[in-house]
Design a protein around this motif. Structure first.
Motif, PDB file in Angstrom:
ATOM      1  N   VAL A   1       1.095  16.922   4.464  1.00 48.26           N
ATOM      2  CA  VAL A   1       0.865  16.120   3.265  1.00 48.26           C
ATOM      3  C   VAL A   1      -0.631  15.872   3.044  1.00 48.26           C
ATOM      4  O   VAL A   1      -1.308  15.273   3.893  1.00 48.26           O
ATOM      5  CB  VAL A   1       1.607  14.773   3.357  1.00 48.26           C
ATOM      6  CG1 VAL A   1       1.355  13.943   2.092  1.00 48.26           C
ATOM      7  CG2 VAL A   1       3.100  14.997   3.557  1.00 48.26           C
ATOM      8  N   LEU A   2      -1.132  16.343   1.905  1.00 45.66           N
ATOM      9  CA  LEU A   2      -2.441  15.934   1.412  1.00 45.66           C
ATOM     10  C   LEU A   2      -2.223  14.769   0.462  1.00 45.66           C
ATOM     11  O   LEU A   2      -1.237  14.740  -0.280  1.00 45.66           O
ATOM     12  CB  LEU A   2      -3.123  17.080   0.661  1.00 45.66           C
ATOM     13  CG  LEU A   2      -3.228  18.429   1.373  1.00 45.66           C
ATOM     14  CD1 LEU A   2      -3.864  19.457   0.447  1.00 45.66           C
ATOM     15  CD2 LEU A   2      -4.011  18.301   2.662  1.00 45.66           C
ATOM     16  N   MET A   3      -3.125  13.807   0.460  1.00 42.55           N
ATOM     17  CA  MET A   3      -2.900  12.619  -0.367  1.00 42.55           C
ATOM     18  C   MET A   3      -4.185  12.157  -1.042  1.00 42.55           C
ATOM     19  O   MET A   3      -5.272  12.275  -0.483  1.00 42.55           O
ATOM     20  CB  MET A   3      -2.345  11.469   0.469  1.00 42.55           C
ATOM     21  CG  MET A   3      -1.868  10.288  -0.374  1.00 42.55           C
ATOM     22  SD  MET A   3      -1.163   8.943   0.609  1.00 42.55           S
ATOM     23  CE  MET A   3      -2.653   8.052   1.061  1.00 42.55           C
ATOM     24  N   THR A   4      -4.028  11.636  -2.272  1.00 42.73           N
ATOM     25  CA  THR A   4      -5.118  10.997  -3.005  1.00 42.73           C
ATOM     26  C   THR A   4      -4.591   9.707  -3.618  1.00 42.73           C
ATOM     27  O   THR A   4      -3.473   9.674  -4.126  1.00 42.73           O
ATOM     28  CB  THR A   4      -5.644  11.901  -4.141  1.00 42.73           C
ATOM     29  OG1 THR A   4      -6.114  13.134  -3.591  1.00 42.73           O
ATOM     30  CG2 THR A   4      -6.779  11.234  -4.898  1.00 42.73           C
ATOM     31  N   VAL A   5      -5.398   8.649  -3.571  1.00 36.13           N
ATOM     32  CA  VAL A   5      -5.111   7.404  -4.294  1.00 36.13           C
ATOM     33  C   VAL A   5      -6.187   7.261  -5.368  1.00 36.13           C
ATOM     34  O   VAL A   5      -7.370   7.150  -5.048  1.00 36.13           O
ATOM     35  CB  VAL A   5      -5.143   6.180  -3.360  1.00 36.13           C
ATOM     36  CG1 VAL A   5      -4.844   4.906  -4.135  1.00 36.13           C
ATOM     37  CG2 VAL A   5      -4.162   6.351  -2.216  1.00 36.13           C
ATOM     38  N   ALA A   6      -5.776   7.291  -6.641  1.00 34.42           N
ATOM     39  CA  ALA A   6      -6.774   7.277  -7.715  1.00 34.42           C
ATOM     40  C   ALA A   6      -6.135   6.895  -9.039  1.00 34.42           C
ATOM     41  O   ALA A   6      -4.948   7.143  -9.263  1.00 34.42           O
ATOM     42  CB  ALA A   6      -7.426   8.655  -7.852  1.00 34.42           C
ATOM     43  N   ARG A   7      -6.944   6.311  -9.914  1.00 32.93           N
ATOM     44  CA  ARG A   7      -6.514   6.110 -11.299  1.00 32.93           C
ATOM     45  C   ARG A   7      -6.526   7.453 -12.013  1.00 32.93           C
ATOM     46  O   ARG A   7      -7.496   8.196 -11.905  1.00 32.93           O
ATOM     47  CB  ARG A   7      -7.456   5.141 -12.015  1.00 32.93           C
ATOM     48  CG  ARG A   7      -7.414   3.724 -11.496  1.00 32.93           C
ATOM     49  CD  ARG A   7      -8.304   2.813 -12.342  1.00 32.93           C
ATOM     50  NE  ARG A   7      -9.695   3.217 -12.254  1.00 32.93           N
ATOM     51  CZ  ARG A   7     -10.558   2.717 -11.376  1.00 32.93           C
ATOM     52  NH1 ARG A   7     -10.168   1.821 -10.505  1.00 32.93           N
ATOM     53  NH2 ARG A   7     -11.815   3.122 -11.373  1.00 32.93           N
ATOM     54  N   LEU A   8      -5.483   7.731 -12.766  1.00 32.55           N
ATOM     55  CA  LEU A   8      -5.380   9.013 -13.462  1.00 32.55           C
ATOM     56  C   LEU A   8      -5.698   8.811 -14.943  1.00 32.55           C
ATOM     57  O   LEU A   8      -4.834   8.954 -15.809  1.00 32.55           O
ATOM     58  CB  LEU A   8      -3.974   9.604 -13.279  1.00 32.55           C
ATOM     59  CG  LEU A   8      -3.487   9.717 -11.826  1.00 32.55           C
ATOM     60  CD1 LEU A   8      -2.092  10.321 -11.770  1.00 32.55           C
ATOM     61  CD2 LEU A   8      -4.467  10.534 -10.994  1.00 32.55           C
TER      62      LEU A   8
END
Length: 380
Positions: A208-215
């Motif tokens: 699992v690659l993961m990003t936390v960000a506003r889209l």
């Protein structure tokens, strides 16, 4: 015999809003409040720690406030009329300046800096402006530049943010002091991959690659699109990879279409909004945190590393601080899918020391944990 004068002058903080909304700067300031409370709670009765008066323009008395205490006094100026709220804040600040003669005023946002300047300078009261990131990266109108130039100090979170602010607004870097963000090592902890999340997002047997960000379409610098473009190359080495994207915004349809067009639509999972209290479990499900971005600092990198997760960032931004100039993670050109792919492949192989979760956690907390942050606040 002359009467002994009480030297315990307080400080004043002036902010737009801290309690009624979530965001990087709000979290940062709340950490400052918590650190100050910890300092005063551990102080001896005769220690002269300063009382803080905190003026909040857009927060109301109905906001939940866990920081109200004998050393932190909050004043709220939320009003249906924007100008009425600003007038009340300005008059209260002026009254405090005259009556209390504070040791210093801390201005919590560039938008309030001209007001603080106008009131403090004639009275000879020093003020510090807190800056966080991109709000000061571009050339500012003259009144904001002058407010920064007349400030005693400018506080910011990283060398990168300082340098961009100086370059755009002709400021002296010697005027700046750094107070980097912190991560709570008691909250962000390593753990086994949560079964409920594996089932929820259909991640069985995957890397699992993961990003936390506003889209947000107007704010695409987080690099989610770049990571999606990197997936075809990553899948050649690790066909079991999936990319978990946490966050919401109007750019999601474009990103989903991009994934479909590249033939990796089934490999990208859009999780939507995740409450702050649930983020730890999501970090724990990740094998790598990937955000080739342009950050003023990048608190999410610290959160991931505190959870023992390897990280990838851009190489020309404030992430140099949390990644300690690449010692703790991979820094790559932020708009280069090939570089992102190569770094992700290295991370997933797990052969580099920067993949050692326990070491990552210890090294990041040593400099950016709660103890280190509280000591920086004490010195400031």
């Amino acid at each position: 015999m002359a009467k002994k004068f009480n030297q315990k002058k307080g400080n004043i903080f002036v902010f737009l809003e801290i309690l009624s909304c979530e965001g990087g700067i709000q979290s940062y300031v709340r950490d400052i409040f918590q650190a100050y409370q910890d300092i005063t709670n551990s102080a001896k009765p005769d220690d002269s720690f300063l009382e803080l008066d905190i003026l909040l323009l857009r927060d109301g008395k109905d906001c939940e406030n866990p920081y109200q205490s004998k050393s932190l006094n909050f004043y709220y100026f939320k009003s249906q009329s924007i100008w009425l709220g600003r007038l009340k804040l300005a008059t209260t600040l002026l009254w405090f300046l005259i009556k209390k003669r504070p040791q210093q005023v801390f201005c919590g946002h560039i938008n309030l800096a001209p007001l603080v300047q106008i009131l403090c300078v004639p009275l000879g009261i020093p003020y510090t402006v807190l800056t966080y990131g991109k709000e000061v990266w571009k050339p500012l109108p003259n009144k904001y530049q002058q407010a920064l130039k007349q400030a005693t100090k400018i506080l910011t979170i990283s060398r990168y943010s300082r340098d961009r602010c100086c370059e755009s607004n002709h400021l002296d870097p010697q005027k700046f002091q750094l107070l980097p963000c912190m991560v709570d090592g008691d909250k962000f902890i390593p753990g086994v991959k949560p079964i409920d999340l594996i089932e929820r997002y259909n991640l069985q047997g995957t890397k699992v690659l993961m990003t936390v960000a506003r889209l947000w379409s107007g704010d695409p610098y987080k690099g989610v699109d770049v990571t999606i473009r990197a997936l075809p190359a990553i899948l050649q080495f690790f066909p079991e990879v999936k990319y978990l994207v946490i966050g919401r915004g109007d750019d999601q349809p474009r990103l989903a279409k991009l994934a479909q067009d590249l033939g990796v639509g089934e490999k990208v999972v859009f999780a939507g909004f995740v409450p702050t209290e649930d983020l730890v479990k999501h970090y724990q499900v990740a094998d790598a945190y990937v955000m080739p971005s342009q950050e003023g600092f990048g608190i999410v990198y610290l959160e991931a590393m505190a959870c023992g997760v390897p990280v990838l960032s851009g190489d020309a931004d404030g992430s140099a601080e949390p990644l300690q100039d690449g010692r703790l993670g991979w820094r790559v050109p932020h708009r280069n899918p090939e570089a992102v792919a190569n770094a992700c492949i290295e991370i997933l192989k797990g052969e580099d020391k920067r993949c050692d979760g326990q070491w990552l956690r210890e090294e990041s907390l040593k400099i950016f944990g709660k103890v280190a942050f509280t000591e920086r606040v004490r010195q400031l």
